[in-house]
Scaffold this motif. Structure first.
Motif, PDB file in Angstrom:
ATOM      1  N   ILE A 173       0.840  -1.205   0.000  1.00  0.00           N
ATOM      2  CA  ILE A 173       0.000   0.000   0.000  1.00  0.00           C
ATOM      3  C   ILE A 173       0.870   1.247   0.000  1.00  0.00           C
ATOM      4  O   ILE A 173       0.611   2.210  -0.749  1.00  0.00           O
ATOM      5  CB  ILE A 173      -0.972  -0.016   1.203  1.00  0.00           C
ATOM      6  CG1 ILE A 173      -2.009  -1.133   1.015  1.00  0.00           C
ATOM      7  CG2 ILE A 173      -1.665   1.337   1.373  1.00  0.00           C
ATOM      8  CD1 ILE A 173      -2.876  -1.358   2.229  1.00  0.00           C
ATOM      9  N   ALA A 174       1.918   1.275   0.833  1.00  0.00           N
ATOM     10  CA  ALA A 174       2.805   2.440   0.895  1.00  0.00           C
ATOM     11  C   ALA A 174       3.500   2.661  -0.448  1.00  0.00           C
ATOM     12  O   ALA A 174       3.641   3.801  -0.914  1.00  0.00           O
ATOM     13  CB  ALA A 174       3.834   2.255   2.006  1.00  0.00           C
ATOM     14  N   GLY A 175       3.922   1.587  -1.100  1.00  0.00           N
ATOM     15  CA  GLY A 175       4.555   1.719  -2.402  1.00  0.00           C
ATOM     16  C   GLY A 175       3.587   2.266  -3.435  1.00  0.00           C
ATOM     17  O   GLY A 175       3.943   3.122  -4.245  1.00  0.00           O
ATOM     18  N   THR A 176       2.351   1.787  -3.396  1.00  0.00           N
ATOM     19  CA  THR A 176       1.337   2.273  -4.329  1.00  0.00           C
ATOM     20  C   THR A 176       1.038   3.750  -4.083  1.00  0.00           C
ATOM     21  O   THR A 176       0.941   4.551  -5.027  1.00  0.00           O
ATOM     22  CB  THR A 176       0.052   1.445  -4.196  1.00  0.00           C
ATOM     23  OG1 THR A 176       0.368   0.053  -4.410  1.00  0.00           O
ATOM     24  CG2 THR A 176      -0.991   1.875  -5.192  1.00  0.00           C
ATOM     25  N   VAL A 177       0.904   4.135  -2.803  1.00  0.00           N
ATOM     26  CA  VAL A 177       0.649   5.542  -2.466  1.00  0.00           C
ATOM     27  C   VAL A 177       1.818   6.409  -2.906  1.00  0.00           C
ATOM     28  O   VAL A 177       1.627   7.510  -3.443  1.00  0.00           O
ATOM     29  CB  VAL A 177       0.366   5.690  -0.955  1.00  0.00           C
ATOM     30  CG1 VAL A 177       0.376   7.151  -0.536  1.00  0.00           C
ATOM     31  CG2 VAL A 177      -0.959   5.041  -0.594  1.00  0.00           C
ATOM     32  N   LEU A 178       3.044   5.932  -2.733  1.00  0.00           N
ATOM     33  CA  LEU A 178       4.221   6.680  -3.150  1.00  0.00           C
ATOM     34  C   LEU A 178       4.246   6.871  -4.662  1.00  0.00           C
ATOM     35  O   LEU A 178       4.516   7.975  -5.159  1.00  0.00           O
ATOM     36  CB  LEU A 178       5.497   5.966  -2.688  1.00  0.00           C
ATOM     37  CG  LEU A 178       6.816   6.641  -3.040  1.00  0.00           C
ATOM     38  CD1 LEU A 178       6.917   7.982  -2.346  1.00  0.00           C
ATOM     39  CD2 LEU A 178       7.979   5.748  -2.686  1.00  0.00           C
ATOM     40  N   VAL A 179       3.939   5.829  -5.405  1.00  0.00           N
ATOM     41  CA  VAL A 179       3.915   5.941  -6.867  1.00  0.00           C
ATOM     42  C   VAL A 179       2.825   6.914  -7.309  1.00  0.00           C
ATOM     43  O   VAL A 179       3.052   7.768  -8.184  1.00  0.00           O
ATOM     44  CB  VAL A 179       3.731   4.547  -7.509  1.00  0.00           C
ATOM     45  CG1 VAL A 179       3.391   4.665  -8.975  1.00  0.00           C
ATOM     46  CG2 VAL A 179       4.967   3.704  -7.323  1.00  0.00           C
ATOM     47  N   ASP A 233       1.587   9.392  -5.550  1.00  0.00           N
ATOM     48  CA  ASP A 233       2.031  10.725  -5.140  1.00  0.00           C
ATOM     49  C   ASP A 233       3.068  11.275  -6.124  1.00  0.00           C
ATOM     50  O   ASP A 233       2.993  12.439  -6.541  1.00  0.00           O
ATOM     51  CB  ASP A 233       2.602  10.655  -3.726  1.00  0.00           C
ATOM     52  CG  ASP A 233       2.925  12.008  -3.150  1.00  0.00           C
ATOM     53  OD1 ASP A 233       2.200  12.972  -3.469  1.00  0.00           O
ATOM     54  OD2 ASP A 233       3.910  12.110  -2.381  1.00  0.00           O
ATOM     55  N   LEU A 234       4.033  10.463  -6.503  1.00  0.00           N
ATOM     56  CA  LEU A 234       5.050  10.919  -7.446  1.00  0.00           C
ATOM     57  C   LEU A 234       4.453  11.200  -8.821  1.00  0.00           C
ATOM     58  O   LEU A 234       4.864  12.148  -9.498  1.00  0.00           O
ATOM     59  CB  LEU A 234       6.179   9.892  -7.550  1.00  0.00           C
ATOM     60  CG  LEU A 234       7.071   9.776  -6.310  1.00  0.00           C
ATOM     61  CD1 LEU A 234       8.060   8.635  -6.481  1.00  0.00           C
ATOM     62  CD2 LEU A 234       7.787  11.066  -6.029  1.00  0.00           C
ATOM     63  N   LEU A 235       3.470  10.409  -9.233  1.00  0.00           N
ATOM     64  CA  LEU A 235       2.811  10.682 -10.510  1.00  0.00           C
ATOM     65  C   LEU A 235       2.030  11.992 -10.459  1.00  0.00           C
ATOM     66  O   LEU A 235       2.024  12.752 -11.435  1.00  0.00           O
ATOM     67  CB  LEU A 235       1.890   9.525 -10.887  1.00  0.00           C
ATOM     68  CG  LEU A 235       2.598   8.266 -11.395  1.00  0.00           C
ATOM     69  CD1 LEU A 235       1.585   7.143 -11.611  1.00  0.00           C
ATOM     70  CD2 LEU A 235       3.366   8.541 -12.668  1.00  0.00           C
ATOM     71  N   LEU A 236       1.391  12.291  -9.332  1.00  0.00           N
ATOM     72  CA  LEU A 236       0.689  13.562  -9.193  1.00  0.00           C
ATOM     73  C   LEU A 236       1.657  14.739  -9.236  1.00  0.00           C
ATOM     74  O   LEU A 236       1.375  15.765  -9.870  1.00  0.00           O
ATOM     75  CB  LEU A 236      -0.122  13.586  -7.894  1.00  0.00           C
ATOM     76  CG  LEU A 236      -1.394  12.739  -7.891  1.00  0.00           C
ATOM     77  CD1 LEU A 236      -2.031  12.758  -6.500  1.00  0.00           C
ATOM     78  CD2 LEU A 236      -2.371  13.244  -8.929  1.00  0.00           C
ATOM     79  N   VAL A 237       2.811  14.617  -8.592  1.00  0.00           N
ATOM     80  CA  VAL A 237       3.816  15.684  -8.630  1.00  0.00           C
ATOM     81  C   VAL A 237       4.342  15.854 -10.054  1.00  0.00           C
ATOM     82  O   VAL A 237       4.504  16.977 -10.542  1.00  0.00           O
ATOM     83  CB  VAL A 237       4.956  15.385  -7.635  1.00  0.00           C
ATOM     84  CG1 VAL A 237       6.132  16.323  -7.845  1.00  0.00           C
ATOM     85  CG2 VAL A 237       4.457  15.488  -6.211  1.00  0.00           C
ATOM     86  N   LEU A 238       4.584  14.751 -10.742  1.00  0.00           N
ATOM     87  CA  LEU A 238       5.047  14.820 -12.120  1.00  0.00           C
ATOM     88  C   LEU A 238       3.990  15.483 -13.010  1.00  0.00           C
ATOM     89  O   LEU A 238       4.318  16.321 -13.857  1.00  0.00           O
ATOM     90  CB  LEU A 238       5.373  13.423 -12.640  1.00  0.00           C
ATOM     91  CG  LEU A 238       5.891  13.337 -14.070  1.00  0.00           C
ATOM     92  CD1 LEU A 238       7.225  14.048 -14.192  1.00  0.00           C
ATOM     93  CD2 LEU A 238       6.003  11.889 -14.498  1.00  0.00           C
TER      94      LEU A 238
END
Length: 138
Positions: free
Chosen positions: A24-30, A32-37
């Motif tokens: 779940i943390a890995g999915t949330v991190l991905v 989050d990074l996609l939203l920043v990108l």
């Protein structure tokens, strides 16, 4: 122990929960990074569109009015020069009248002294120490 791996899920419940939490943390991190990108990409697209709009709409306007602005600036410069010359001439007439008056009052013998007084420049200001005790530094 290897036999237990083949037989079924040997991990206890807490370890399985940690694996799920890690996924779940890995999915949330991905995400989050996609939203920043995506946000940075949108900002760059906005800047590119803004630069295109300025080049298309604002630059021709500035080019068309630059000649008028140049003429107005030249006229203002000529006006300032005219005022400056008028002030200098007024000051010169004032100095002449003052010198004539003094020469009439004191007589023609003191005319050389009056010319020297009219041509002198004020002495340079004395160097005083500033707040740090250094002379001549402000």
């Amino acid at each position: 122990m290897n036999a237990m791996l083949l037989a079924g899920d040997p991990t206890p419940g807490w370890r399985h929960a940690l694996d799920i939490a890690g996924d779940i943390a890995g999915t949330v991190l991905v995400v989050d990074l996609l939203l920043v990108l995506l946000l940075i990409t949108l900002l760059m697209v906005g800047l590119a569109v803004g630069a295109w709009w300025v080049r298309r709409n604002l630059v021709p306007l500035l080019v068309s009015y630059s000649g008028q602005a140049e003429n107005i600036l030249a006229a203002a410069t000529r006006g300032v020069t005219t005022v400056r010359l008028g002030v200098a001439e007024l000051y010169g007439w004032r100095a002449r009248i003052k010198a004539m008056a003094w020469s009439l009052v004191l007589g023609p013998d003191n005319l050389d002294r009056m010319v020297n007084l009219a041509q002198r420049t004020p002495p340079p200001p004395a160097e005083t120490p500033d707040r740090h005790g250094v002379a001549g530094v402000e």
